[in-house]
Design a protein around this motif. Structure first.
Motif, short mmCIF file in Angstrom:
data_model
loop_
_atom_site.label_atom_id
_atom_site.label_comp_id
_atom_site.label_asym_id
_atom_site.label_seq_id
_atom_site.Cartn_x
_atom_site.Cartn_y
_atom_site.Cartn_z
N SER A 1 18.80 62.61 15.68
CA SER A 1 20.07 63.25 15.69
C SER A 1 20.40 63.93 14.44
O SER A 1 21.14 65.06 14.54
N THR B 1 18.49 67.36 14.62
CA THR B 1 19.02 68.21 15.46
C THR B 1 20.70 68.83 15.12
O THR B 1 20.89 69.78 15.35
N ALA C 1 20.01 71.61 12.56
CA ALA C 1 19.70 72.47 13.44
C ALA C 1 20.68 73.25 14.03
O ALA C 1 20.89 74.67 13.91
N GLY C 2 21.36 72.41 14.80
CA GLY C 2 22.72 73.05 15.25
C GLY C 2 23.84 73.71 14.75
O GLY C 2 24.34 74.92 14.73
N GLY D 1 16.28 69.54 9.70
CA GLY D 1 16.54 70.22 10.77
C GLY D 1 16.83 71.74 10.55
O GLY D 1 16.89 72.54 11.59
N THR E 1 14.35 74.27 12.14
CA THR E 1 14.18 74.69 13.55
C THR E 1 15.49 75.30 13.92
O THR E 1 15.50 76.03 14.80
N GLY F 1 15.57 64.12 23.63
CA GLY F 1 16.11 63.45 22.56
C GLY F 1 15.99 61.91 22.85
O GLY F 1 15.32 61.16 21.90
N TYR G 1 20.42 77.84 21.23
CA TYR G 1 19.59 76.69 20.46
C TYR G 1 20.74 75.67 20.00
O TYR G 1 20.31 74.73 19.92
N GLU H 1 20.00 71.86 20.51
CA GLU H 1 20.42 70.80 19.70
C GLU H 1 21.33 69.63 19.95
O GLU H 1 21.23 68.36 19.70
N ILE I 1 19.65 67.63 22.64
CA ILE I 1 18.62 66.62 22.02
C ILE I 1 19.27 65.64 21.23
O ILE I 1 19.19 64.17 21.21
N GLY I 2 20.18 66.07 20.26
CA GLY I 2 20.84 65.00 19.61
C GLY I 2 21.83 64.06 20.30
O GLY I 2 21.83 62.74 19.94
#
Length: 402
Positions: free
Chosen positions: A54, A57, A60-61, A111, A114, A228, A339, A343, A346-347
């Protein structure tokens, strides 16, 4: 007519250099994932396993809007390079910062890799591939990413089991460095480029989200929730069922996705993005149900095969659909929006699964049942997406597009 269908004009050296770099990038950060839950436990952070994914991600987000803006202003290649450089640096720092707080900080920092590289890579690919081959090309690129996702955990599980996790971190850094070396041979595709300046790091509200791609982004949130969950819980589930290599599930589901990716991309080019995504999300529901009911390693791996098929259909189709709906000058922002959704899904999957699992073996079934239900929501939502949101629908549906 014949020129458009001749592959040498489309799948050129730049394309395969991009794909090779993509393979190495995904190998580098995925190879450490199977060993991270046990490594965090050894540091005394067994109650924070949900944060392994988490935090990754989350950063990344958060970085996606910046990577999207930079990709549209400064160039696709610089954005890819930034992400890989972060990968190299963080991998080298894991053996140095050996506290729970230090490890979680590095997961957050990792993160950003990505958050940048896939955005630049997808925008670059969209620049060099014509519309009618977009789904197929995205399928080929994602196949290389999948090879990395398969090779990484399998190699990482092997090395971690023999030499421990520290050599694994150094190897991850070395593989990332090779990815940078390949990127240096690519030719930039953004026609009008600006010199990097601090103002590029200032975002207005309109630069954060591309509303044109709300449909694929919404579906993506619900369909990658399960990823995730898989990243967070499967290593412990593998131990529970007696799998010696914690990376085997990852290798099996990734390998099973390879053959179907290009076929799914071609199918989405011909029949539309939404029909392929309906098949993908329904397969994901079945896969998560099989994993939830697994009482043996063989049944777990059957679930892995089905899950790989769903991922193989989903990923290239969602990416191609996003590019379809975007304007060329805002392509980076559109992909960044997609994306961000990736994220977020997945998070959320990592956080919720960590909370439900709570290090109790009796909760495994509940975790994967929740994943099946979430994929089911994505499947149902696809029936309400207007056909006008799918430029690749058959011609009868395209008539409404004018």
């Amino acid at each position: 007519m014949h020129v458009e269908t001749r592959r040498p004009a489309i799948y050129n050296l730049n394309f395969f250099l991009l794909c090779t770099s993509y393979f190495l990038f995904f190998t580098s950060f995925n190879m450490i994932i199977p060993e991270l839950p046990a490594y965090l436990t050894s540091l005394g952070g067994e109650d924070h396993k949900g944060l392994i994914i988490s935090l990754f991600t989350l950063s990344a987000g958060l970085s996606r809007p910046f990577s999207g803006k930079l990709a549209d202003r400064v160039g696709r290649i610089p954005v890819m390079v930034i992400g890989v450089v972060v990968c190299v640096g963080v991998s080298l720092l894991y053996p140095i910062l050996t506290t729970v707080g230090g490890f979680l900080f590095l997961r957050f920092l990792h993160g950003f890799s990505t958050g940048f590289t896939p955005t630049g890579s997808s925008a670059y690919l969209a620049d060099i591939i014509p519309f009618q081959k977009r789904g197929e090309a995205m399928g080929i690129q994602s196949l290389f990413g999948s090879l990395g996702m398969a090779a990484g955990p399998a190699l990482g599980g092997y090395i971690g089991g023999i030499w421990g996790v520290e050599p694994l971190f150094y190897l991850s850094a070395a593989i990332s460095f090779l990815s940078i070396a390949i990127l240096s041979h690519l030719k930039e595709t953004l026609q009008t480029r600006e010199k990097p300046r601090w103002s590029h790091l200032k975002l207005s509200k309109s630069e954060i989200i591309e509303t044109r791609v709300w449909a694929p982004s919404l579906i993506l949130v619900f369909s990658v929730f399960s990823f995730g969950v898989v990243l967070t819980v499967i290593p412990d589930y593998s131990d529970h069922l007696g799998l010696e290599n914690r990376g085997l599930f990852f290798a099996v589901f990734t390998i099973s996705s390879l053959a179907i990716r290009v076929l799914a991309g071609r199918a989405s080019d011909r029949f539309g993005r939404i029909p392929v995504l309906k098949a993908a999300t329904l397969t994901m529901v079945v896969a998560m149900w099989v994993v939830a009911e697994a009482k043996s390693t063989s049944m777990l791996l059957v679930g892995a095969v089905l899950y790989g098929c769903s991922i193989g259909m989903n990923n290239p189709t969602i990416t191609a659909w996003t590019v379809d709906l975007s304007l060329e000058r805002f392509r980076g922002k559109a992909l960044a929006t997609m994306y961000i959704a990736l994220e977020a899904g997945i998070g959320l999957g990592a956080l919720v699964s960590g909370w439900i699992f709570a290090n109790q073996a009796e909760n495994f079934s509940a975790v994967f049942t929740a994943s099946a239900a979430t994929a089911g929501v994505a499947f149902l939502l696809l029936w309400f997406i207007p056909k006008t949101k799918d430029p690749h629908t058959p011609k009868k549906s395209q008539d409404v597009l004018g």
